[in-house]
Motif scaffolding. Structure first.
Motif, PDB file in Angstrom:
ATOM      1  N   THR A  50      14.956 -75.957  -3.113  1.00  0.00           N
ATOM      2  CA  THR A  50      14.135 -76.744  -4.030  1.00  0.00           C
ATOM      3  C   THR A  50      13.597 -78.000  -3.361  1.00  0.00           C
ATOM      4  O   THR A  50      12.430 -78.372  -3.525  1.00  0.00           O
ATOM      5  CB  THR A  50      14.952 -77.135  -5.278  1.00  0.00           C
ATOM      6  N   GLU A  51      14.449 -78.670  -2.595  1.00  0.00           N
ATOM      7  CA  GLU A  51      14.058 -79.913  -1.932  1.00  0.00           C
ATOM      8  C   GLU A  51      13.090 -79.661  -0.773  1.00  0.00           C
ATOM      9  O   GLU A  51      12.211 -80.484  -0.493  1.00  0.00           O
ATOM     10  CB  GLU A  51      15.303 -80.625  -1.404  1.00  0.00           C
ATOM     11  N   TYR A  52      13.253 -78.516  -0.111  1.00  0.00           N
ATOM     12  CA  TYR A  52      12.442 -78.208   1.073  1.00  0.00           C
ATOM     13  C   TYR A  52      11.892 -76.785   0.964  1.00  0.00           C
ATOM     14  O   TYR A  52      12.393 -75.860   1.616  1.00  0.00           O
ATOM     15  CB  TYR A  52      13.285 -78.386   2.346  1.00  0.00           C
TER      16      TYR A  52
ATOM     17  N   ASP B 197      14.980 -82.207 -10.867  1.00  0.00           N
ATOM     18  CA  ASP B 197      14.851 -83.251  -9.853  1.00  0.00           C
ATOM     19  C   ASP B 197      16.176 -83.894  -9.469  1.00  0.00           C
ATOM     20  O   ASP B 197      16.395 -84.234  -8.319  1.00  0.00           O
ATOM     21  CB  ASP B 197      13.894 -84.344 -10.342  1.00  0.00           C
ATOM     22  N   SER B 198      17.067 -84.063 -10.416  1.00  0.00           N
ATOM     23  CA  SER B 198      18.304 -84.790 -10.107  1.00  0.00           C
ATOM     24  C   SER B 198      19.538 -84.111 -10.685  1.00  0.00           C
ATOM     25  O   SER B 198      20.523 -84.782 -10.981  1.00  0.00           O
ATOM     26  CB  SER B 198      18.209 -86.226 -10.630  1.00  0.00           C
TER      27      SER B 198
ATOM     28  N   GLU C 168      12.362 -80.737   7.224  1.00  0.00           N
ATOM     29  CA  GLU C 168      10.957 -81.067   6.965  1.00  0.00           C
ATOM     30  C   GLU C 168       9.998 -80.310   7.864  1.00  0.00           C
ATOM     31  O   GLU C 168       8.785 -80.301   7.629  1.00  0.00           O
ATOM     32  CB  GLU C 168      10.745 -82.576   7.136  1.00  0.00           C
TER      33      GLU C 168
ATOM     34  N   LYS D  99      17.398 -83.925   8.699  1.00  0.00           N
ATOM     35  CA  LYS D  99      16.227 -84.222   7.865  1.00  0.00           C
ATOM     36  C   LYS D  99      14.946 -83.742   8.547  1.00  0.00           C
ATOM     37  O   LYS D  99      14.076 -83.119   7.911  1.00  0.00           O
ATOM     38  CB  LYS D  99      16.142 -85.720   7.589  1.00  0.00           C
TER      39      LYS D  99
ATOM     40  N   PRO E 235      22.345 -85.153  -6.749  1.00  0.00           N
ATOM     41  CA  PRO E 235      22.197 -84.606  -8.098  1.00  0.00           C
ATOM     42  C   PRO E 235      23.503 -84.632  -8.888  1.00  0.00           C
ATOM     43  O   PRO E 235      24.594 -84.546  -8.323  1.00  0.00           O
ATOM     44  CB  PRO E 235      21.765 -83.157  -7.844  1.00  0.00           C
TER      45      PRO E 235
ATOM     46  N   TYR F 150      25.842 -84.772   2.339  1.00  0.00           N
ATOM     47  CA  TYR F 150      24.422 -84.914   2.001  1.00  0.00           C
ATOM     48  C   TYR F 150      23.988 -86.371   2.121  1.00  0.00           C
ATOM     49  O   TYR F 150      22.942 -86.670   2.701  1.00  0.00           O
ATOM     50  CB  TYR F 150      24.201 -84.396   0.582  1.00  0.00           C
TER      51      TYR F 150
ATOM     52  N   TRP G 245      19.703 -75.797  -3.785  1.00  0.00           N
ATOM     53  CA  TRP G 245      19.262 -77.189  -3.780  1.00  0.00           C
ATOM     54  C   TRP G 245      18.351 -77.441  -2.577  1.00  0.00           C
ATOM     55  O   TRP G 245      17.295 -78.064  -2.708  1.00  0.00           O
ATOM     56  CB  TRP G 245      20.466 -78.129  -3.754  1.00  0.00           C
ATOM     57  N   ALA G 246      18.745 -76.942  -1.408  1.00  0.00           N
ATOM     58  CA  ALA G 246      17.917 -77.098  -0.211  1.00  0.00           C
ATOM     59  C   ALA G 246      16.572 -76.399  -0.382  1.00  0.00           C
ATOM     60  O   ALA G 246      15.529 -76.919   0.023  1.00  0.00           O
ATOM     61  CB  ALA G 246      18.654 -76.530   1.007  1.00  0.00           C
TER      62      ALA G 246
ATOM     63  N   GLN H  15      18.272 -90.191  -0.273  1.00  0.00           N
ATOM     64  CA  GLN H  15      17.999 -89.174  -1.283  1.00  0.00           C
ATOM     65  C   GLN H  15      18.950 -89.287  -2.474  1.00  0.00           C
ATOM     66  O   GLN H  15      20.087 -89.734  -2.350  1.00  0.00           O
ATOM     67  CB  GLN H  15      18.152 -87.782  -0.672  1.00  0.00           C
TER      68      GLN H  15
END
Length: 333
Positions: A197-199, A150-151, A317, A313, A133, A123, A194-195, A130
């Motif tokens: 949530t992030e994206y 968030d983390s 996105e 990335k 976490p 990661y 996690w992915a 980034q």
């Protein structure tokens, strides 16, 4: 003779490079000190002097302390009148005590930390700016498998005790879910969420194919984080189910296209092909659930092979899922 030998060597090298997984990158120089803590150990160790030790738990675990109490076991916070009696009841409950004992027996925390560390080295390689976490383990009483903030990532170990754990069928959980409730599933499942949530998926996505490709991007993210892990573990298929998809890829794709399902905006169509289940109702009972996600995964893989300049990335996105489809050159034989 020498020229022929050189040609053979070059051909062998070319064949090897074509077969090499481009996601198998060297992360040995990536420095990472992962925060990995066993909240369940600390909580159970505090059981005898709960009111004295809760403040320390709250200070050490912060956001996760609140997530666990408010959302995972639903008892509120220390300011609530019934918080301490309910937490004491939770820690003394026979089922909870048994779940904790089984988790200690069945799950190797050291290996789990090592697996998370290796994944998050990848990661950091792909997303150097980034936040990595923290990972906290807990016993939630068979509530949420994974919680995220968030983390941090919180893992309910009692949801991963193995397909042979007798509590699961006694609770009425379906066999297709129980099959994936084992320790080796923890890291790929946590990475997938996690992915997500992030994206998150685009709010404009409304078609079956868009959800398929989005799911494919999440699975490709897991590919990149755990390139050595087998596909069946990443998506949660048996070897037979994976073989079904590989053998029937072209037929499944043709079926979705011929029945005008790829561009359907019906919620039930999206759920049928993307959500988990015992099988996919359009196909045989030997098919797995989530065949749309599996096909989306192959589309994203094809897209990334065709576009080697595209970074992970940039892929995560990208919310123009139809562009990914159009530029993937995907056409299963």
């Amino acid at each position: 003779m020498m020229n022929r030998l050189m040609i053979l060597m070059l051909a062998s090298l070319l064949a090897f490079s074509c077969q090499r997984n481009p996601l198998k990158v060297d992360v040995s120089d990536v420095e990472l000190e992962l925060t990995f803590k066993s909240y369940d150990d600390d909580l159970f160790a505090s059981a005898e002097n709960l009111e004295e030790k809760v403040a320390g738990l709250q200070a050490e675990y912060g956001t996760f302390f609140d997530l666990f109490n408010h959302h995972m076991i639903g008892i509120g916070g220390p300011e609530d009148e019934n918080f301490y009696p309910q937490l004491e009841a939770f820690l003394s409950d026979t089922m909870i005590v048994n779940l904790k004992a089984e988790a200690d027996l069945r799950i190797d925390r050291g290996r789990l930390k090592n697996d998370f560390t290796e994944a998050f080295r990848h990661y950091r390689y792909y997303f150097p700016g980034q936040v990595v976490p923290a990972v906290y383990t807990c016993i939630s009483g068979l509530n949420e498998s994974v919680v995220l903030a968030d983390s941090l990532i919180g893992i309910s170990l009692d949801k991963y005790l193995g397909a042979d754990f007798d509590y699961y069928p006694r609770l009425g959980l379906p066999a297709y879910k129980i099959r994936n409730m084992h320790p080796q599933k923890i890291v790929p499942e946590a990475l997938y969420f996690w992915a997500m949530t992030e994206y998150p998926i685009s709010t404009q996505a409304s078609k079956v194919i868009e959800s398929m490709i989005y799911e494919g991007s999440l699975l490709y993210f897991v590919d990149a984080m755990q390139p050595e892990v087998h596909d069946s573990l990443k998506i949660g298929y048996t070897s037979d189910q994976l073989e079904f998809c590989q053998a029937g890829e072209a037929d499944m794709w043709a079926y979705l296209a011929e029945h005008n399902l790829l561009f359907s905006t019906k919620r039930m169509d999206i759920k049928r092909y993307v959500d988990d289940g015992p099988y996919t109702s359009s196909f045989t009972t030997e098919s797995p659930g989530r065949v749309g996600a599996w096909l989306g995964w192959q589309i994203v893989r094809s897209y990334m092979m065709k576009n080697p300049e595209m970074s992970l990335k940039q892929l995560m996105e990208t919310q123009d899922y139809l562009q990914i489809l159009n530029e993937s050159g995907y056409q299963p034989d």
